[in-house]
Write a protein that holds these residues in place. Structure first.
Motif, PDB file in Angstrom:
ATOM      1  N   GLN A  19     102.739  54.706 -49.483  1.00  0.00           N
ATOM      2  CA  GLN A  19     102.969  53.531 -48.639  1.00  0.00           C
ATOM      3  C   GLN A  19     102.337  53.735 -47.262  1.00  0.00           C
ATOM      4  O   GLN A  19     101.676  52.840 -46.734  1.00  0.00           O
ATOM      5  CB  GLN A  19     104.463  53.275 -48.479  1.00  0.00           C
ATOM      6  N   LEU A  20     102.539  54.927 -46.688  1.00  0.00           N
ATOM      7  CA  LEU A  20     101.976  55.215 -45.367  1.00  0.00           C
ATOM      8  C   LEU A  20     100.453  55.222 -45.403  1.00  0.00           C
ATOM      9  O   LEU A  20      99.797  54.732 -44.481  1.00  0.00           O
ATOM     10  CB  LEU A  20     102.523  56.546 -44.845  1.00  0.00           C
ATOM     11  N   ARG A  21      99.874  55.759 -46.482  1.00  0.00           N
ATOM     12  CA  ARG A  21      98.412  55.741 -46.622  1.00  0.00           C
ATOM     13  C   ARG A  21      97.906  54.303 -46.736  1.00  0.00           C
ATOM     14  O   ARG A  21      96.869  53.950 -46.173  1.00  0.00           O
ATOM     15  CB  ARG A  21      97.979  56.530 -47.850  1.00  0.00           C
ATOM     16  N   ALA A  22      98.635  53.455 -47.454  1.00  0.00           N
ATOM     17  CA  ALA A  22      98.226  52.068 -47.626  1.00  0.00           C
ATOM     18  C   ALA A  22      98.238  51.312 -46.299  1.00  0.00           C
ATOM     19  O   ALA A  22      97.400  50.435 -46.070  1.00  0.00           O
ATOM     20  CB  ALA A  22      99.135  51.369 -48.636  1.00  0.00           C
ATOM     21  N   LEU A  23      99.174  51.660 -45.446  1.00  0.00           N
ATOM     22  CA  LEU A  23      99.249  51.004 -44.140  1.00  0.00           C
ATOM     23  C   LEU A  23      98.146  51.471 -43.206  1.00  0.00           C
ATOM     24  O   LEU A  23      97.676  50.722 -42.365  1.00  0.00           O
ATOM     25  CB  LEU A  23     100.618  51.258 -43.502  1.00  0.00           C
ATOM     26  N   GLY A  24      97.745  52.730 -43.350  1.00  0.00           N
ATOM     27  CA  GLY A  24      96.640  53.255 -42.555  1.00  0.00           C
ATOM     28  C   GLY A  24      96.829  53.039 -41.070  1.00  0.00           C
ATOM     29  O   GLY A  24      97.877  53.323 -40.508  1.00  0.00           O
ATOM     30  N   ASN A  25      95.822  52.508 -40.431  1.00  0.00           N
ATOM     31  CA  ASN A  25      95.846  52.280 -38.985  1.00  0.00           C
ATOM     32  C   ASN A  25      96.239  50.849 -38.645  1.00  0.00           C
ATOM     33  O   ASN A  25      95.835  50.309 -37.625  1.00  0.00           O
ATOM     34  CB  ASN A  25      94.476  52.600 -38.380  1.00  0.00           C
ATOM     35  N   GLY A  26      97.035  50.226 -39.499  1.00  0.00           N
ATOM     36  CA  GLY A  26      97.417  48.839 -39.294  1.00  0.00           C
ATOM     37  C   GLY A  26      98.177  48.586 -38.013  1.00  0.00           C
ATOM     38  O   GLY A  26      98.219  47.464 -37.520  1.00  0.00           O
ATOM     39  N   VAL A  27      98.775  49.610 -37.441  1.00  0.00           N
ATOM     40  CA  VAL A  27      99.550  49.437 -36.219  1.00  0.00           C
ATOM     41  C   VAL A  27      98.649  49.377 -34.984  1.00  0.00           C
ATOM     42  O   VAL A  27      99.055  48.884 -33.938  1.00  0.00           O
ATOM     43  CB  VAL A  27     100.604  50.564 -36.074  1.00  0.00           C
ATOM     44  N   ILE A  28      97.430  49.815 -35.097  1.00  0.00           N
ATOM     45  CA  ILE A  28      96.534  49.902 -33.944  1.00  0.00           C
ATOM     46  C   ILE A  28      96.347  48.560 -33.235  1.00  0.00           C
ATOM     47  O   ILE A  28      96.476  48.498 -32.012  1.00  0.00           O
ATOM     48  CB  ILE A  28      95.175  50.520 -34.347  1.00  0.00           C
ATOM     49  N   PRO A  29      96.045  47.445 -33.931  1.00  0.00           N
ATOM     50  CA  PRO A  29      95.876  46.175 -33.204  1.00  0.00           C
ATOM     51  C   PRO A  29      97.126  45.763 -32.430  1.00  0.00           C
ATOM     52  O   PRO A  29      97.029  45.288 -31.293  1.00  0.00           O
ATOM     53  CB  PRO A  29      95.544  45.169 -34.306  1.00  0.00           C
ATOM     54  N   ALA A  30      98.301  45.940 -33.012  1.00  0.00           N
ATOM     55  CA  ALA A  30      99.537  45.555 -32.321  1.00  0.00           C
ATOM     56  C   ALA A  30      99.760  46.429 -31.087  1.00  0.00           C
ATOM     57  O   ALA A  30     100.218  45.941 -30.048  1.00  0.00           O
ATOM     58  CB  ALA A  30     100.724  45.665 -33.265  1.00  0.00           C
ATOM     59  N   GLN A  31      99.443  47.714 -31.187  1.00  0.00           N
ATOM     60  CA  GLN A  31      99.595  48.608 -30.039  1.00  0.00           C
ATOM     61  C   GLN A  31      98.607  48.237 -28.941  1.00  0.00           C
ATOM     62  O   GLN A  31      98.928  48.310 -27.756  1.00  0.00           O
ATOM     63  CB  GLN A  31      99.401  50.064 -30.465  1.00  0.00           C
ATOM     64  N   ALA A  32      97.405  47.842 -29.315  1.00  0.00           N
ATOM     65  CA  ALA A  32      96.407  47.432 -28.326  1.00  0.00           C
ATOM     66  C   ALA A  32      96.864  46.189 -27.578  1.00  0.00           C
ATOM     67  O   ALA A  32      96.734  46.103 -26.351  1.00  0.00           O
ATOM     68  CB  ALA A  32      95.064  47.184 -29.008  1.00  0.00           C
ATOM     69  N   VAL A  33      97.430  45.240 -28.301  1.00  0.00           N
ATOM     70  CA  VAL A  33      97.948  44.020 -27.662  1.00  0.00           C
ATOM     71  C   VAL A  33      99.071  44.367 -26.697  1.00  0.00           C
ATOM     72  O   VAL A  33      99.117  43.861 -25.565  1.00  0.00           O
ATOM     73  CB  VAL A  33      98.416  43.008 -28.725  1.00  0.00           C
ATOM     74  N   HIS A  37      99.042  43.679 -22.615  1.00  0.00           N
ATOM     75  CA  HIS A  37     100.091  42.910 -21.933  1.00  0.00           C
ATOM     76  C   HIS A  37     100.692  43.733 -20.792  1.00  0.00           C
ATOM     77  O   HIS A  37     100.920  43.204 -19.698  1.00  0.00           O
ATOM     78  CB  HIS A  37     101.189  42.494 -22.914  1.00  0.00           C
ATOM     79  N   LEU A  38     100.935  44.997 -21.044  1.00  0.00           N
ATOM     80  CA  LEU A  38     101.496  45.864 -20.009  1.00  0.00           C
ATOM     81  C   LEU A  38     100.553  45.959 -18.815  1.00  0.00           C
ATOM     82  O   LEU A  38     100.968  45.817 -17.660  1.00  0.00           O
ATOM     83  CB  LEU A  38     101.767  47.258 -20.580  1.00  0.00           C
ATOM     84  N   LEU A  39      99.277  46.177 -19.083  1.00  0.00           N
ATOM     85  CA  LEU A  39      98.299  46.298 -17.999  1.00  0.00           C
ATOM     86  C   LEU A  39      98.143  44.981 -17.243  1.00  0.00           C
ATOM     87  O   LEU A  39      98.047  44.982 -16.008  1.00  0.00           O
ATOM     88  CB  LEU A  39      96.959  46.758 -18.559  1.00  0.00           C
ATOM     89  N   LEU A  40      98.106  43.865 -17.955  1.00  0.00           N
ATOM     90  CA  LEU A  40      97.971  42.572 -17.281  1.00  0.00           C
ATOM     91  C   LEU A  40      99.194  42.257 -16.429  1.00  0.00           C
ATOM     92  O   LEU A  40      99.067  41.685 -15.336  1.00  0.00           O
ATOM     93  CB  LEU A  40      97.723  41.468 -18.306  1.00  0.00           C
ATOM     94  N   ASP A  41     100.376  42.629 -16.902  1.00  0.00           N
ATOM     95  CA  ASP A  41     101.591  42.435 -16.106  1.00  0.00           C
ATOM     96  C   ASP A  41     101.516  43.241 -14.823  1.00  0.00           C
ATOM     97  O   ASP A  41     101.956  42.804 -13.764  1.00  0.00           O
ATOM     98  CB  ASP A  41     102.837  42.834 -16.901  1.00  0.00           C
TER      99      ASP A  41
END
Length: 50
Positions: A19-33, A37-41
């Protein structure tokens, strides 16, 4: 991660490590967003922008 519920965990016979392999780096876009947001704030706060 923005995926539908059970997108990976609802697959019969798929081990936790698979399951973890299937997810791969899927969290990267959400972390970038979140980081943007933190930097813009901070830009809006004169104390933090300096």
């Amino acid at each position: 991660m923005g995926l539908p519920e059970h997108h990976v965990t609802g697959v019969p016979g798929l081990s936790r490590s698979a399951q973890l392999r299937a997810l791969g780096n899927g969290v990267i876009p959400a972390q970038a967003v979140a980081a943007l947001h933190l930097l813009l704030d901070r830009l809006d706060d004169p104390e933090l922008a300096a």
